[in-house]
Design a protein around this motif. Sequence first.
Motif, PDB file in Angstrom:
ATOM      1  N   ILE A 350       0.677  -1.194   0.101  1.00 46.72           N
ATOM      2  CA  ILE A 350       0.047  -0.029   0.013  1.00 46.72           C
ATOM      3  C   ILE A 350       0.899   1.203   0.092  1.00 46.72           C
ATOM      4  O   ILE A 350       2.402   1.087   0.302  1.00 46.72           O
ATOM      5  CB  ILE A 350      -0.951   0.021   1.074  1.00 46.72           C
ATOM      6  N   GLY A 351      -0.038   2.404  -0.093  1.00 44.81           N
ATOM      7  CA  GLY A 351       0.912   3.488  -0.179  1.00 44.81           C
ATOM      8  C   GLY A 351       2.013   3.964  -1.372  1.00 44.81           C
ATOM      9  O   GLY A 351       2.480   5.078  -1.448  1.00 44.81           O
ATOM     10  N   ARG A 352       1.566   3.210  -2.511  1.00 44.11           N
ATOM     11  CA  ARG A 352       2.251   3.466  -3.908  1.00 44.11           C
ATOM     12  C   ARG A 352       1.378   2.926  -4.771  1.00 44.11           C
ATOM     13  O   ARG A 352       0.424   2.127  -4.703  1.00 44.11           O
ATOM     14  CB  ARG A 352       3.516   2.777  -3.827  1.00 44.11           C
ATOM     15  N   LEU A 353       1.512   3.405  -5.944  1.00 40.34           N
ATOM     16  CA  LEU A 353       0.820   3.005  -7.140  1.00 40.34           C
ATOM     17  C   LEU A 353       1.744   2.601  -8.163  1.00 40.34           C
ATOM     18  O   LEU A 353       2.137   3.233  -9.300  1.00 40.34           O
ATOM     19  CB  LEU A 353      -0.127   4.145  -7.563  1.00 40.34           C
ATOM     20  N   ALA A 354       2.085   1.253  -8.215  1.00 40.53           N
ATOM     21  CA  ALA A 354       3.024   0.678  -9.136  1.00 40.53           C
ATOM     22  C   ALA A 354       2.420  -0.938  -9.283  1.00 40.53           C
ATOM     23  O   ALA A 354       1.721  -1.427  -8.505  1.00 40.53           O
ATOM     24  CB  ALA A 354       4.678   0.728  -8.520  1.00 40.53           C
ATOM     25  N   PRO A 355       2.903  -1.350 -10.516  1.00 39.33           N
ATOM     26  CA  PRO A 355       2.459  -2.980 -10.645  1.00 39.33           C
ATOM     27  C   PRO A 355       2.780  -3.659  -9.485  1.00 39.33           C
ATOM     28  O   PRO A 355       3.785  -3.776  -8.674  1.00 39.33           O
ATOM     29  CB  PRO A 355       3.315  -3.153 -11.802  1.00 39.33           C
ATOM     30  N   GLY A 356       1.734  -4.397  -9.072  1.00 40.98           N
ATOM     31  CA  GLY A 356       1.610  -5.347  -8.011  1.00 40.98           C
ATOM     32  C   GLY A 356       1.023  -4.896  -6.551  1.00 40.98           C
ATOM     33  O   GLY A 356       0.611  -5.458  -5.673  1.00 40.98           O
ATOM     34  N   ALA A 357       1.245  -3.212  -6.593  1.00 39.14           N
ATOM     35  CA  ALA A 357       0.540  -2.644  -5.145  1.00 39.14           C
ATOM     36  C   ALA A 357      -0.907  -2.985  -5.175  1.00 39.14           C
ATOM     37  O   ALA A 357      -1.723  -3.288  -6.369  1.00 39.14           O
ATOM     38  CB  ALA A 357       1.041  -1.374  -5.193  1.00 39.14           C
ATOM     39  N   ARG A 358      -1.462  -3.013  -4.106  1.00 37.43           N
ATOM     40  CA  ARG A 358      -2.849  -2.968  -3.961  1.00 37.43           C
ATOM     41  C   ARG A 358      -3.600  -1.745  -4.714  1.00 37.43           C
ATOM     42  O   ARG A 358      -3.051  -0.421  -4.557  1.00 37.43           O
ATOM     43  CB  ARG A 358      -3.573  -3.051  -2.310  1.00 37.43           C
ATOM     44  N   ALA A 359      -4.631  -1.949  -5.291  1.00 33.49           N
ATOM     45  CA  ALA A 359      -5.226  -0.696  -6.005  1.00 33.49           C
ATOM     46  C   ALA A 359      -6.010   0.177  -5.211  1.00 33.49           C
ATOM     47  O   ALA A 359      -7.208   0.146  -5.329  1.00 33.49           O
ATOM     48  CB  ALA A 359      -5.929  -1.440  -7.208  1.00 33.49           C
ATOM     49  N   ASP A 360      -5.490   0.824  -4.306  1.00 36.38           N
ATOM     50  CA  ASP A 360      -5.868   1.856  -3.539  1.00 36.38           C
ATOM     51  C   ASP A 360      -5.654   3.351  -3.927  1.00 36.38           C
ATOM     52  O   ASP A 360      -4.559   3.660  -4.010  1.00 36.38           O
ATOM     53  CB  ASP A 360      -5.447   1.647  -2.003  1.00 36.38           C
ATOM     54  N   LEU A 361      -6.757   4.007  -4.540  1.00 34.49           N
ATOM     55  CA  LEU A 361      -6.345   5.279  -5.325  1.00 34.49           C
ATOM     56  C   LEU A 361      -7.263   6.400  -4.697  1.00 34.49           C
ATOM     57  O   LEU A 361      -8.421   6.053  -4.455  1.00 34.49           O
ATOM     58  CB  LEU A 361      -6.737   5.179  -6.643  1.00 34.49           C
ATOM     59  N   THR A 362      -6.832   7.400  -4.749  1.00 37.35           N
ATOM     60  CA  THR A 362      -7.548   8.828  -4.495  1.00 37.35           C
ATOM     61  C   THR A 362      -7.568   9.675  -5.701  1.00 37.35           C
ATOM     62  O   THR A 362      -6.498  10.079  -6.122  1.00 37.35           O
ATOM     63  CB  THR A 362      -7.197   9.423  -3.353  1.00 37.35           C
ATOM     64  N   LEU A 363      -8.818  10.013  -6.175  1.00 32.49           N
ATOM     65  CA  LEU A 363      -8.877  11.105  -7.387  1.00 32.49           C
ATOM     66  C   LEU A 363      -9.419  12.379  -6.761  1.00 32.49           C
ATOM     67  O   LEU A 363     -10.093  12.370  -6.181  1.00 32.49           O
ATOM     68  CB  LEU A 363     -10.057  10.587  -8.184  1.00 32.49           C
ATOM     69  N   LEU A 364      -8.599  13.228  -6.919  1.00 26.14           N
ATOM     70  CA  LEU A 364      -8.735  14.653  -6.495  1.00 26.14           C
ATOM     71  C   LEU A 364      -9.511  15.680  -7.476  1.00 26.14           C
ATOM     72  O   LEU A 364      -9.253  15.500  -8.448  1.00 26.14           O
ATOM     73  CB  LEU A 364      -7.485  15.403  -6.019  1.00 26.14           C
ATOM     74  N   ASP A 365     -10.217  16.538  -6.922  1.00 26.29           N
ATOM     75  CA  ASP A 365     -10.806  17.273  -7.781  1.00 26.29           C
ATOM     76  C   ASP A 365     -10.090  18.575  -8.059  1.00 26.29           C
ATOM     77  O   ASP A 365     -10.365  19.775  -7.863  1.00 26.29           O
ATOM     78  CB  ASP A 365     -12.296  17.613  -7.264  1.00 26.29           C
ATOM     79  N   ALA A 366      -8.810  18.167  -8.517  1.00 27.88           N
ATOM     80  CA  ALA A 366      -7.788  19.321  -8.660  1.00 27.88           C
ATOM     81  C   ALA A 366      -6.856  18.664  -9.738  1.00 27.88           C
ATOM     82  O   ALA A 366      -6.609  17.465  -9.691  1.00 27.88           O
ATOM     83  CB  ALA A 366      -6.964  19.567  -7.397  1.00 27.88           C
ATOM     84  N   PRO A 367      -5.984  19.387 -10.407  1.00 26.19           N
ATOM     85  CA  PRO A 367      -4.826  18.863 -11.239  1.00 26.19           C
ATOM     86  C   PRO A 367      -3.489  18.460 -10.786  1.00 26.19           C
ATOM     87  O   PRO A 367      -2.797  17.772 -11.320  1.00 26.19           O
ATOM     88  CB  PRO A 367      -4.751  20.107 -12.289  1.00 26.19           C
TER      89      PRO A 367
END
Length: 392
Positions: A350-367
């Motif tokens: 967790i805590g990262r978005l790389a292949p193999g990591a758990r798919a926990d994502l946060t989408l911000l209403d900002a760029p």
Amino acid sequence: MSSSTVITNIATLVTNDTSLGRGGSPLGLIQDAAVVIEGDRVAWTGEASKAPATDNRVDAGGRAVLPGFVDSHSHLVFAGDRTQEFNARMSGRSYSAGGIRTTVAATRAASDADLEAGLTRYLAEALRQGTTTFETKSGYGLTVEDEARALRIAARHTDEVTYLGAHVVSPDYADDPAAYVALVTGEMLDACAPHARWIDVFCEEGAFDGDQARAILTAGKAKGLHPRIHANQLSYGPGVRLAVELDAASADHCTHLTDADVDALASGDTVATLLPGAEFSTRAQWPDARRLLDAGVTVALSTDCNPGSSFTSSVPFCVALAVRDMGMTPDEAVWSATAGGAAALRRTDIGRLAPGARADLTLLDAPSHVHLAYRPGVPLVSGVWRSGVRVV
């Protein structure tokens, strides 16, 4: 076979993998990016133009995506309300550890159903603000039965459960702290260990001294629980160096540090978890994150959500405080609230978005992730995925 989903048209993707990004940021930033999810895992990250074909497509609309926040320090199994204490403190009275006893009385009187309803309410509140992993503690029962039931309730909602029988000396043992330490390391530990992963102690004047803390954490280790420690929050003390000595995953608060404390953290694997909500809510001295980072210490940011000294479940709020008042850059604060929190829980999935990591994502209403500090108090989280499933 599980279906695949691409989230594309991401303005800024925070991966926390320096091998994926450019420009030297610890966040491993990718611009004009995409993420592919298969099942509960990240399968691919990169530039959107190079994304592989998938079954489903989500358009991020030029927004930022970052790993779900990892809140590695909270106290969510409790009952009661300490509004009056907060109101009095904001009117000029200083905070001391004794306020915990107010919550102990309310928690003991509450039903299991009431405690669980409160826990799930605060978890839902945190999830809406992007928190996908959280740790939570006992510590408001201070009897064998009440500590064990708090942990049983917590364990239904997270794997990151901490036994904190040593929050303060139970009011039932006010005249015999040694007997309470014997209970915490004996019968209470036996009842609580099956429901917990971690053991914690509040090592502080008015709570437990260094020798008591060592005995408590050592007993927990012998039962298979890994140490964490509330250290150096209200005053200088032995907590931080004890944490490093016992290979605690995290020393939490770290407000009052000597040079020797900082050197110890820099030389070990113990994460310094900073909890700015507590300083905000008690008007106390801010931890010096800059000093720790410059010394090479791994820093996590967490909410310390609890009814007495930090009643916030918002990691974005803590990010903004850390940038404004603790000397952190926006990149450092976001890293500490994601990858730092994962390190404080000794997790690599967790805590990262790389292949193999758990798919926990946060989408911000900002760029950009920088908006978390740039626009404090604004509800920027517009989407959350946990284990590959969109939950917000």
